[in-house]
Structures are given as C-alpha cells and as structure tokens.
Design a protein around this motif. Structure first.
Motif, PDB file in Angstrom:
ATOM      1  N   ILE A   1       0.861  -1.177   0.000  1.00 36.55           N
ATOM      2  CA  ILE A   1       0.000   0.000   0.000  1.00 36.55           C
ATOM      3  C   ILE A   1       0.898   1.227   0.000  1.00 36.55           C
ATOM      4  CG2 ILE A   1      -1.750   1.310   1.242  1.00 36.55           C
ATOM      5  CD1 ILE A   1      -2.735  -1.315   2.441  1.00 36.55           C
ATOM      6  N   ALA A   2       0.743   2.087  -0.992  1.00 31.17           N
ATOM      7  CA  ALA A   2       1.573   3.280  -1.115  1.00 31.17           C
ATOM      8  C   ALA A   2       0.831   4.502  -0.581  1.00 31.17           C
ATOM      9  CB  ALA A   2       1.950   3.521  -2.578  1.00 31.17           C
ATOM     10  N   VAL A   3       1.497   5.267   0.275  1.00 25.95           N
ATOM     11  CA  VAL A   3       0.968   6.539   0.778  1.00 25.95           C
ATOM     12  C   VAL A   3       2.029   7.610   0.554  1.00 25.95           C
ATOM     13  CG1 VAL A   3      -0.540   5.439   2.483  1.00 25.95           C
ATOM     14  CG2 VAL A   3       1.796   6.091   3.136  1.00 25.95           C
ATOM     15  N   ARG A   4       1.649   8.852   0.781  1.00 28.14           N
ATOM     16  CA  ARG A   4       2.573   9.967   0.536  1.00 28.14           C
ATOM     17  C   ARG A   4       3.037  10.580   1.848  1.00 28.14           C
ATOM     18  NH1 ARG A   4       5.908  14.016   0.017  1.00 28.14           N
ATOM     19  NH2 ARG A   4       5.779  15.326  -1.838  1.00 28.14           N
ATOM     20  N   PRO A   5       4.226  10.197   2.352  1.00 28.97           N
ATOM     21  CA  PRO A   5       4.775  10.886   3.524  1.00 28.97           C
ATOM     22  C   PRO A   5       4.991  12.361   3.198  1.00 28.97           C
ATOM     23  CG  PRO A   5       5.972   8.848   3.049  1.00 28.97           C
ATOM     24  CD  PRO A   5       5.095   9.128   1.861  1.00 28.97           C
ATOM     25  N   CYS A   6       4.784  13.228   4.188  1.00 28.82           N
ATOM     26  CA  CYS A   6       4.765  14.668   3.917  1.00 28.82           C
ATOM     27  C   CYS A   6       5.932  15.423   4.519  1.00 28.82           C
ATOM     28  CB  CYS A   6       3.442  15.264   4.410  1.00 28.82           C
ATOM     29  SG  CYS A   6       2.015  14.767   3.426  1.00 28.82           S
ATOM     30  N   HIS A   7       7.016  14.732   4.852  1.00 25.68           N
ATOM     31  CA  HIS A   7       8.162  15.423   5.445  1.00 25.68           C
ATOM     32  C   HIS A   7       8.799  16.413   4.493  1.00 25.68           C
ATOM     33  CE1 HIS A   7       9.784  11.967   3.257  1.00 25.68           C
ATOM     34  NE2 HIS A   7      10.860  12.700   3.072  1.00 25.68           N
ATOM     35  N   SER A   8       8.578  16.261   3.174  1.00 25.84           N
ATOM     36  CA  SER A   8       9.205  17.164   2.203  1.00 25.84           C
ATOM     37  C   SER A   8       8.438  18.468   2.041  1.00 25.84           C
ATOM     38  CB  SER A   8       9.326  16.472   0.845  1.00 25.84           C
ATOM     39  OG  SER A   8       8.047  16.122   0.332  1.00 25.84           O
ATOM     40  N   PHE A   9       7.260  18.588   2.639  1.00 26.76           N
ATOM     41  CA  PHE A   9       6.488  19.822   2.578  1.00 26.76           C
ATOM     42  C   PHE A   9       6.915  20.742   3.724  1.00 26.76           C
ATOM     43  CE2 PHE A   9       3.643  16.823   0.451  1.00 26.76           C
ATOM     44  CZ  PHE A   9       3.243  17.547  -0.667  1.00 26.76           C
ATOM     45  N   PRO A  10       7.425  21.939   3.447  1.00 29.34           N
ATOM     46  CA  PRO A  10       7.772  22.858   4.534  1.00 29.34           C
ATOM     47  C   PRO A  10       6.571  23.100   5.447  1.00 29.34           C
ATOM     48  CG  PRO A  10       8.654  23.661   2.455  1.00 29.34           C
ATOM     49  CD  PRO A  10       7.767  22.490   2.115  1.00 29.34           C
ATOM     50  N   GLY A  11       6.798  22.990   6.734  1.00 27.48           N
ATOM     51  CA  GLY A  11       5.726  23.176   7.706  1.00 27.48           C
ATOM     52  C   GLY A  11       5.110  21.882   8.195  1.00 27.48           C
ATOM     53  N   LEU A  12       5.429  20.757   7.550  1.00 26.78           N
ATOM     54  CA  LEU A  12       4.923  19.464   7.987  1.00 26.78           C
ATOM     55  C   LEU A  12       6.065  18.595   8.496  1.00 26.78           C
ATOM     56  CD1 LEU A  12       2.214  18.631   5.277  1.00 26.78           C
ATOM     57  CD2 LEU A  12       1.977  19.852   7.446  1.00 26.78           C
ATOM     58  N   THR A  13       5.722  17.432   9.048  1.00 24.94           N
ATOM     59  CA  THR A  13       6.695  16.554   9.692  1.00 24.94           C
ATOM     60  C   THR A  13       6.569  15.140   9.130  1.00 24.94           C
ATOM     61  OG1 THR A  13       5.240  15.725  11.452  1.00 24.94           O
ATOM     62  CG2 THR A  13       6.257  17.899  11.799  1.00 24.94           C
ATOM     63  N   PRO A  14       7.475  14.239   9.491  1.00 24.64           N
ATOM     64  CA  PRO A  14       7.333  12.842   9.068  1.00 24.64           C
ATOM     65  C   PRO A  14       6.061  12.182   9.596  1.00 24.64           C
ATOM     66  CG  PRO A  14       9.590  13.264   9.739  1.00 24.64           C
ATOM     67  CD  PRO A  14       8.791  14.486  10.117  1.00 24.64           C
ATOM     68  N   ASP A  15       5.407  12.798  10.566  1.00 29.65           N
ATOM     69  CA  ASP A  15       4.172  12.220  11.099  1.00 29.65           C
ATOM     70  C   ASP A  15       2.938  12.615  10.295  1.00 29.65           C
ATOM     71  OD1 ASP A  15       5.615  10.985  13.084  1.00 29.65           O
ATOM     72  OD2 ASP A  15       5.287  12.580  14.548  1.00 29.65           O
ATOM     73  N   HIS A  16       3.106  13.473   9.305  1.00 26.81           N
ATOM     74  CA  HIS A  16       2.008  13.835   8.414  1.00 26.81           C
ATOM     75  C   HIS A  16       2.058  12.961   7.164  1.00 26.81           C
ATOM     76  CE1 HIS A  16       2.328  17.591  10.817  1.00 26.81           C
ATOM     77  NE2 HIS A  16       1.018  17.616  10.656  1.00 26.81           N
ATOM     78  N   ILE A  17       0.904  12.479   6.744  1.00 17.56           N
ATOM     79  CA  ILE A  17       0.794  11.613   5.569  1.00 17.56           C
ATOM     80  C   ILE A  17      -0.409  12.063   4.756  1.00 17.56           C
ATOM     81  CG2 ILE A  17       0.312   9.253   4.769  1.00 17.56           C
ATOM     82  CD1 ILE A  17       1.755   8.234   7.251  1.00 17.56           C
ATOM     83  N   ARG A  18      -0.221  12.139   3.443  1.00 12.27           N
ATOM     84  CA  ARG A  18      -1.336  12.459   2.542  1.00 12.27           C
ATOM     85  C   ARG A  18      -1.875  11.175   1.929  1.00 12.27           C
ATOM     86  NH1 ARG A  18       0.304  15.411  -2.702  1.00 12.27           N
ATOM     87  NH2 ARG A  18       0.460  13.248  -3.375  1.00 12.27           N
ATOM     88  N   LEU A  19      -3.217  11.074   1.910  1.00 11.38           N
ATOM     89  CA  LEU A  19      -3.881   9.889   1.380  1.00 11.38           C
ATOM     90  C   LEU A  19      -4.806  10.297   0.245  1.00 11.38           C
ATOM     91  CD1 LEU A  19      -4.885   8.283   4.787  1.00 11.38           C
ATOM     92  CD2 LEU A  19      -2.909   7.660   3.373  1.00 11.38           C
TER      93      LEU A  19
END
Length: 355
Positions: A302-320
């Motif tokens: 299952i592939a999800v989009r980790p959001c650590h590369s977005f300024p202002g977000l952290t590795p604990d944010h994930i886009r679905l």
C-alpha cells in the motif's frame, strides 16, 4: 532560504508507488476518460504537423470569458512555475506553505530571494497579513496541496496589488463543485495569475496539459521565454476538449465528494489518527510515528505519501489520495493493524533526517 534542500523539494507522490501496489500516494482521480477525449488524443497522434496552440487558446478564452491574449497553454501546470522564476524580475518572492514545492524549487534554481509563509495547523487557514508588503511575487494553492483546505477567494484577492504578481494554483479546483470558489474569472485584479491543470481529474499526468490565465503583458512575457512548440499536439487537443466539457468535472466532483466523505469517516474511527477536512481528492492525516506507518503499509503493498518534504509538515504527516470504499477499507484496516501491533523487525523504517 535555509532549510529544505532542492532534492527534497522535488519529491513527489509517484516516488512512493510501484506497479502492483494499492496507490494512495498519487492524487489523480482514477476515472475513465470521456470518449471524445480519447478520440482527440488518438487523432492528435496521427498528425504530422508542428503543434498549433491557436485553437486551444481560443477554447480556454471562451471558457473563462477572456481575450486569447490573457491565456497561455502549458506543458503541464509545473511549466508555469519555471517560466515565472526565470522570466520575471523577481526581487522578493513568497511561497505559502505547506504546499506543492515545485514553485519554490524553480525560484531557488533561478536564484530568487524567497520567504516562506507557513499556514497555521488549526485548519491551515491563509493569513494575508503574513505576506510582506515588499513581496513582488506570491505563490499559493487553492485548494491547497497537501492540506486540502479551500481559502475564500475574497481573502486571496486581498493580496493582489499593483507591482505584485499573485499566482494562485488551482490545479485541484475541478473537485470543488462551487465555481464561485475560483478566481479564474477575476480578470480585473492587478497581477493575478490563475493556474489550471488537467492532470488531476482527467487522468492526464503523462500528457502534460495545463494553462495559465492572467494579464496580457505578463502572459506575453512568459510566452516569449518558452522554447518553440513546447506544448505537444496531444496536450493541446486535450485542453480544447476538457475546457469545453462542463459535465465531466461536475460528475467527478460529486464522485470525489462522496468517496472523500467515506474515507474521512473511516479514518476518524481510528485512535491516534488526526484527519483534517478537505475539498480536494486527498486527505491529510497525522499519526504518532508516520515513518513507521508508511513503512508498514509499504510492506503490505500500500503506497501513501509521507509529507516530510512539505515545509511546515513533519514525518508524522501523511497524505492519502481518495479512492473507492473497498480500497478505503483495506487501507484503514492496514493502518489500524500497523498502529496496534508491535513493530515488525523485518520492516525497514526510513526516517528522514531532521531539517
């Protein structure tokens, strides 16, 4: 401009998915192409002539009730960011984050001075007062990616003024049924550029088709900085069909709204998962250990989009990305299992370095 390195800024969802995986990483709505669009793409491939943008530009102009001089066809929406960064004499750019990072990547590559404005996490609302008065280029997205929120157009309009270019990326606006949410027809605001993509709702990522609306003098300057025939004949054919089709976006917006509500409801049932409301075809969540969760999901194909590369977000944010209820059930079951079981020593967790 310290912080994120250029390679991190150029991380996108397709990096996280591979053939055979259930794909929640790439936010393209998986809907069949209308027959007329399929025919137009096929016919365009049969031609032997160089691309001619005239008909596509006229179609865009009719759609938005503008003269053709205020329209620029694009080889994908991303082309606009790179044209702006290199064609305009930008002295102080502002990128509103967390958001799609290609605009900042382009500005950095061109050596433009840049300030980041970070939205508050209480709803990711835009605060126009954060933008420095001296900013001569402001870039934001509406609906915003990856947070999914939609800012009122009148609030965005407050940032427009003489001597400033205001670029509003509306790549996900087709998922919003209310046409009043768009600034595409606000052609009296000084310096306003509105960017549209055909990638997300029409499934045309590989075709590279988009367009830009704005003042004729800016459009002409950007056009002068392009190489000849930069938009392919298939892309131009797709633009002409899609901008004239009002039924398909309305249908897709309704489908996405229902599917998004299903995914949101399932995620809300999971302990320790925070989910934000959205108006696009994806949802942003926050979990206690996002890197470990992404790795466990990857192990389950299952592939999800980790959001650590977005300024202002952290590795604990994930886009679905929003998919079907059946696929949502598989995803949320896997999330619940991953968060309730002990860590699996066989699963490698790639934790991003602190920024």
């Amino acid at each position: 401009m310290s912080g994120t390195t250029p390679d991190v800024l150029r991380v996108h969802g397709d990096r996280y998915t591979r053939p055979g995986m259930l794909d929640f990483a790439v936010n393209i709505w998986p809907s069949p192409r209308p027959p007329r669009l399929r025919t137009a793409l096929t016919d365009a491939l049969q031609g032997a002539a160089y691309p001619d943008e005239t008909s596509a530009r006229r179609a865009i102009a009719r759609r938005h009730r503008r003269p053709a001089e205020q329209v620029l066809a694009l080889s994908g929406a991303c082309e606009a960011f790179w044209l702006l960064a290199h064609a305009l004499p930008v002295r102080h750019a502002v990128c509103v984050h967390p958001s799609f990072t290609e605009a900042e990547a382009a500005l950095r590559a061109a050596g433009r001075p840049l300030t980041r404005i970070i939205r508050g996490g209480d709803g990711w609302r835009l605060d126009p007062q954060q933008v420095p008065e001296q900013a001569d280029l402001v870039v934001l997205a509406n609906p915003n990616n990856p947070t999914g929120n939609l800012d009122p157009p009148e609030q965005i309009a407050r940032m427009a003024r003489d001597g400033r270019t205001l670029l509003v990326d509306e790549s996900f606006i087709d998922f919003v049924a209310d046409e009043q949410a768009s600034l595409a027809d606000a052609n009296r605001l000084p310096g306003l550029l509105v960017l549209r993509s055909l990638t997300k709702s029409w499934g045309l990522a590989g075709v590279r088709a988009g367009y830009l609306l704005g003042p004729a003098e800016i459009i002409a300057r950007l056009g002068a900085h392009r190489q000849p025939w930069s938009v392919s004949s298939p892309a131009l054919a797709a633009i002409e069909v899609c901008v004239g089709d009002r039924d398909t976006p309305a249908r897709i917006a309704a489908e996405v709204s229902a599917a998004r509500a299903d995914l949101h409801a399932r995620l809300e049932q999971l302990p320790e998962v925070k989910v934000w409301p959205a108006r696009a075809n994806f949802l942003l969540i926050e979990v206690p250990d996002g890197a470990a969760l992404a790795a466990r999901l990857e192990a389950e194909r299952i592939a999800v989009r980790p959001c650590h590369s977005f300024p202002g977000l952290t590795p604990d944010h994930i886009r679905l990305a929003v998919r079907t209820p059946t696929e949502h059930a598989r995803l949320t079951t896997a999330i619940a299992r991953a968060m309730s079981e002990p860590p699996d020593p066989r699963v490698h967790v790639d934790r991003p370095a602190p920024r």
